[in-house]
Design a protein around this motif. Structure first.
Motif, short mmCIF file in Angstrom:
data_model
loop_
_atom_site.label_atom_id
_atom_site.label_comp_id
_atom_site.label_asym_id
_atom_site.label_seq_id
_atom_site.Cartn_x
_atom_site.Cartn_y
_atom_site.Cartn_z
N LEU A 123 0.84 -1.19 0.00
CA LEU A 123 0.00 0.00 0.00
C LEU A 123 0.88 1.25 0.00
O LEU A 123 1.96 1.23 0.58
CB LEU A 123 -0.87 -0.04 1.26
CG LEU A 123 -2.17 0.72 1.30
CD1 LEU A 123 -3.07 0.33 0.15
CD2 LEU A 123 -2.88 0.45 2.61
N HIS A 124 0.43 2.30 -0.65
CA HIS A 124 1.22 3.53 -0.74
C HIS A 124 1.62 4.01 0.66
O HIS A 124 0.79 4.10 1.55
CB HIS A 124 0.44 4.62 -1.47
CG HIS A 124 1.20 5.90 -1.64
ND1 HIS A 124 2.26 6.00 -2.50
CD2 HIS A 124 1.08 7.09 -1.02
CE1 HIS A 124 2.75 7.22 -2.42
NE2 HIS A 124 2.05 7.91 -1.53
N GLY A 125 2.89 4.29 0.84
CA GLY A 125 3.39 4.77 2.11
C GLY A 125 3.81 3.68 3.07
O GLY A 125 4.34 3.94 4.14
N VAL A 126 3.57 2.41 2.71
CA VAL A 126 3.94 1.28 3.56
C VAL A 126 5.21 0.65 3.00
O VAL A 126 5.26 0.31 1.82
CB VAL A 126 2.81 0.23 3.61
CG1 VAL A 126 3.23 -1.00 4.40
CG2 VAL A 126 1.55 0.83 4.19
N LYS A 127 6.23 0.52 3.84
CA LYS A 127 7.49 -0.07 3.38
C LYS A 127 7.56 -1.56 3.70
O LYS A 127 8.23 -2.31 3.02
CB LYS A 127 8.68 0.66 4.00
CG LYS A 127 8.77 2.09 3.50
CD LYS A 127 10.03 2.75 3.95
CE LYS A 127 9.95 4.19 3.47
NZ LYS A 127 11.16 4.84 3.34
N PHE A 128 6.90 -1.97 4.77
CA PHE A 128 6.84 -3.39 5.12
C PHE A 128 5.64 -3.60 6.04
O PHE A 128 5.07 -2.66 6.56
CB PHE A 128 8.14 -3.88 5.78
CG PHE A 128 8.37 -3.29 7.15
CD1 PHE A 128 7.95 -3.96 8.28
CD2 PHE A 128 9.02 -2.07 7.30
CE1 PHE A 128 8.16 -3.43 9.54
CE2 PHE A 128 9.24 -1.53 8.56
CZ PHE A 128 8.81 -2.22 9.67
#
Length: 172
Positions: A123-128
């Motif tokens: 999801l946009h803005g989620v790195k992990f």
């Protein structure tokens, strides 16, 4: 990967209207090298046979294209996971999905096994996705069956199967 979602499908529309967490799984990524990018193959698909109609979805031939296509179609998907389900539990994608749905342990490590993240995979803005976030995907609930229940089949069913097997054995 010939990723062919059906965005005009009723179930697909309900999926996008649903406010639940979603995970997209792209299967058969091992076939990506077998798909041709030939000029004769249509690159965009329209509703029915109307070439002037709005483009419904695009043909994808790489895993990266498929991830981007699904990210556009299901923008609120928590994760888009590529896998080869026919490899069974040894496939890193299958293992990642299982770890994610079980809520751990070590969800970030499972995603690292997939290799370098593909743009749009999260999801946009989620790195992990951490273990705590993963544990909230499927809520814990009481067991659906009694712990002593082995199957939902009746004794009558098992007796009929034993008789059938015996007949096949005896009558050849």
């Amino acid at each position: 990967v010939f990723s062919t979602p059906i965005p005009d499908d009723t179930l697909f529309r309900k999926l996008n209207l649903c406010d639940k967490r979603k995970i997209v799984v792209i299967n058969k990524i091992d076939l990506a090298d077998k798909v041709t990018k030939g000029a004769n193959a249509p690159q965009k698909y329209h509703n029915a046979d109307d070439e002037d109609a709005e483009v419904m979805y695009k043909r994808t031939v790489t895993v990266e294209d498929a991830v981007q296509n699904w990210r556009e179609l299901v923008p609120d998907a928590l994760a888009i996971i590529p896998m080869i389900a026919s490899n069974g539990p040894d496939d890193v994608g299958v293992n990642t999905l299982r770890t994610l749905l079980y809520g751990g342990p070590d969800v970030p490590a499972a995603f690292r096994q997939l290799g370098r993240p593909i743009p749009g995979m999260f999801l946009h803005g989620v790195k992990f996705i951490d273990d705590e976030s993963a544990s909230k995907i499927i809520p814990t609930s009481p067991p659906l069956y009694d712990p002593d229940t082995l199957t939902d089949k009746t004794e009558r069913f098992f007796v009929s199967e034993i008789i059938r097997a015996t007949l096949f054995t005896c009558l050849g």
